[in-house]
Scaffold this motif. Structure first.
Motif, PDB file in Angstrom:
ATOM      1  N   ILE A 202      -2.674 100.974 -48.512  1.00 40.18           N
ATOM      2  CA  ILE A 202      -2.063  99.900 -49.302  1.00 40.18           C
ATOM      3  C   ILE A 202      -2.233 100.179 -50.794  1.00 40.18           C
ATOM      4  CG2 ILE A 202      -2.213  97.446 -49.881  1.00 40.18           C
ATOM      5  CD1 ILE A 202      -3.069  96.984 -46.941  1.00 40.18           C
ATOM      6  N   ALA A 203      -3.406 100.664 -51.175  1.00 43.55           N
ATOM      7  CA  ALA A 203      -3.662 100.961 -52.581  1.00 43.55           C
ATOM      8  C   ALA A 203      -2.748 102.068 -53.086  1.00 43.55           C
ATOM      9  CB  ALA A 203      -5.131 101.350 -52.766  1.00 43.55           C
ATOM     10  N   PHE A 204      -2.600 103.138 -52.295  1.00 40.28           N
ATOM     11  CA  PHE A 204      -1.728 104.237 -52.723  1.00 40.28           C
ATOM     12  C   PHE A 204      -0.265 103.806 -52.767  1.00 40.28           C
ATOM     13  CE2 PHE A 204      -5.260 107.151 -51.373  1.00 40.28           C
ATOM     14  CZ  PHE A 204      -5.427 107.745 -52.610  1.00 40.28           C
ATOM     15  N   TYR A 205       0.148 102.966 -51.805  1.00 37.29           N
ATOM     16  CA  TYR A 205       1.529 102.480 -51.826  1.00 37.29           C
ATOM     17  C   TYR A 205       1.766 101.598 -53.049  1.00 37.29           C
ATOM     18  CZ  TYR A 205       5.900 100.278 -50.472  1.00 37.29           C
ATOM     19  OH  TYR A 205       7.203  99.843 -50.462  1.00 37.29           O
ATOM     20  N   THR A 206       0.788 100.787 -53.389  1.00 30.73           N
ATOM     21  CA  THR A 206       0.906  99.930 -54.570  1.00 30.73           C
ATOM     22  C   THR A 206       1.040 100.773 -55.837  1.00 30.73           C
ATOM     23  OG1 THR A 206      -0.423  98.209 -53.493  1.00 30.73           O
ATOM     24  CG2 THR A 206      -0.193  98.087 -55.893  1.00 30.73           C
ATOM     25  N   LEU A 207       0.222 101.826 -55.945  1.00 33.95           N
ATOM     26  CA  LEU A 207       0.314 102.720 -57.106  1.00 33.95           C
ATOM     27  C   LEU A 207       1.673 103.414 -57.155  1.00 33.95           C
ATOM     28  CD1 LEU A 207      -3.249 104.333 -57.063  1.00 33.95           C
ATOM     29  CD2 LEU A 207      -2.377 102.595 -58.647  1.00 33.95           C
ATOM     30  N   TYR A 208       2.176 103.821 -55.984  1.00 33.01           N
ATOM     31  CA  TYR A 208       3.494 104.447 -55.922  1.00 33.01           C
ATOM     32  C   TYR A 208       4.583 103.488 -56.406  1.00 33.01           C
ATOM     33  CZ  TYR A 208       7.981 105.488 -53.761  1.00 33.01           C
ATOM     34  OH  TYR A 208       9.322 105.656 -53.548  1.00 33.01           O
ATOM     35  N   ARG A 209       4.487 102.228 -55.969  1.00 33.05           N
ATOM     36  CA  ARG A 209       5.509 101.252 -56.372  1.00 33.05           C
ATOM     37  C   ARG A 209       5.437 100.962 -57.863  1.00 33.05           C
ATOM     38  NH1 ARG A 209       9.128 100.006 -55.945  1.00 33.05           N
ATOM     39  NH2 ARG A 209       9.461  97.827 -55.386  1.00 33.05           N
ATOM     40  N   ILE A 210       4.238 100.948 -58.419  1.00 34.62           N
ATOM     41  CA  ILE A 210       4.103 100.747 -59.862  1.00 34.62           C
ATOM     42  C   ILE A 210       4.708 101.927 -60.610  1.00 34.62           C
ATOM     43  CG2 ILE A 210       2.446 100.563 -61.764  1.00 34.62           C
ATOM     44  CD1 ILE A 210       0.607  99.034 -59.842  1.00 34.62           C
TER      45      ILE A 210
END
Length: 318
Positions: A202-210
């Motif tokens: 979830i953290a990596f996906y959030t960083l990707y979306r940012i």
């Protein structure tokens, strides 16, 4: 009826039939035998019995027993109580052996269904989604750990969590936020390893979306902090936070009478049970086709572990 023509139901029926086939004959001996090898399963089945017996027969806390560690007894905090809680009604009516088998077998069906739904959400192709569900549910890793580790067998909540994370990213509504929260909570309190993996994902996906917001990502991110998104974040925090508080209050805190309750592992155990590069690449020794070709190498490179503990092979698919 329309439900009987649903491709979701068809996938569920296929996955159920494959589960019965892959685990044969345990589905026909749910109360007299258990799926897997002698080992951790004995302790887990005992714990399912003790949970039922302490709560429903004795009316006492399952976190302490004099049946282990006599004469003083022992405290047993439970950091991942989802599977034991789900076992309670089944264990009460059909017995703890049936409950254990049901949790193991249902993990195959639900894991396959969860991955089917996730793949269909992304691909919109029924056949590709079904193949994805079958590969995930009956992967060598899952089959290996389902034979000895109830917690590690419960992989089914992960694809549901990812599915509703993606849905929430596209459709910001209360339903998706609530379902994401529920499946994330189930994942976190089913197995500590899967909790860590899922939170990192979830953290990596959030960083990707940012990052995908472009050169003005920080300004766009700040503009996205509105009442609706804050409400959805509040729902997630409320569900996960409430569950965390309840687990700590009723399954952990009463048993933490001293720091010696949680056993400490030395560096030797870390080296023995850590993943080795070949664990991801070589089929398990009990593989019906390739096992005989890797058995000698695998058994001579366990370093005190065993084939089940090192079962990390993910398989190969075109």
């Amino acid at each position: 009826m329309k439900i009987f023509r649903s491709h979701y139901l068809h996938a569920l029926l296929i996955l159920t039939a494959l589960t019965v086939l892959f685990t044969y004959p345990i589905a026909f001996h749910m109360r007299s035998s258990f799926y897997g090898y002698p080992g951790d399963a004995f302790g887990v089945i005992w714990y399912l019995w003790w949970l039922k017996h302490s709560l429903l027969d004795l009316g006492s806390s399952p976190l302490f027993t004099t049946l282990v560690g006599a004469p003083g007894g022992t405290y047993m905090p439970n950091f991942t109580p989802v599977a034991p809680i789900l076992s309670l009604p089944i264990s009460y009516f059909l017995g703890e052996v049936f409950a254990y088998n049901f949790l193991i077998l249902s993990s195959f069906v639900l894991a396959g269904l969860g991955m089917y739904l996730l793949a269909y959400h992304l691909l919109k192709d029924r056949y590709a989604s079904l193949v994805s569900g079958i590969i995930f549910a009956f992967s060598p890793y899952h089959i290996a750990h389902s034979m000895d580790h109830l917690g590690l067998a419960q992989i089914q909540w992960i694809p549901f969590t990812v599915l509703y994370m993606l849905k929430l990213d596209v459709e910001r509504n209360r339903k998706n936020a609530l379902l994401f929260s529920i499946f994330l909570t189930l994942t976190i309190f089913t197995d500590a390893y899967y909790a860590l993996f899922t939170v990192l994902l979830i953290a990596f996906y959030t960083l990707y979306r940012i990052y995908s917001l472009g050169p003005n990502r920080y300004a766009n991110l700040i503009r996205g902090i509105d009442v609706r998104n804050l409400e959805l974040a509040g729902i997630i925090a409320l569900v996960v936070g409430t569950a965390s508080g309840l687990v700590y209050r009723y399954f952990i805190a009463p048993a933490m009478v001293s720091e010696t309750i949680i056993p400490k592992r030395d560096i030797y155990e870390l080296l023995v049970y850590s993943a080795k590069p070949w664990d991801f690449l070589l089929p398990p020794v009990y593989h019906p086709v390739f096992g005989k070709y890797v058995r000698e190498f695998v058994l001579s490179h366990l370093y005190g572990s065993n084939p089940i503990e090192q079962g990390l092979y993910v398989g190969y698919a075109p």
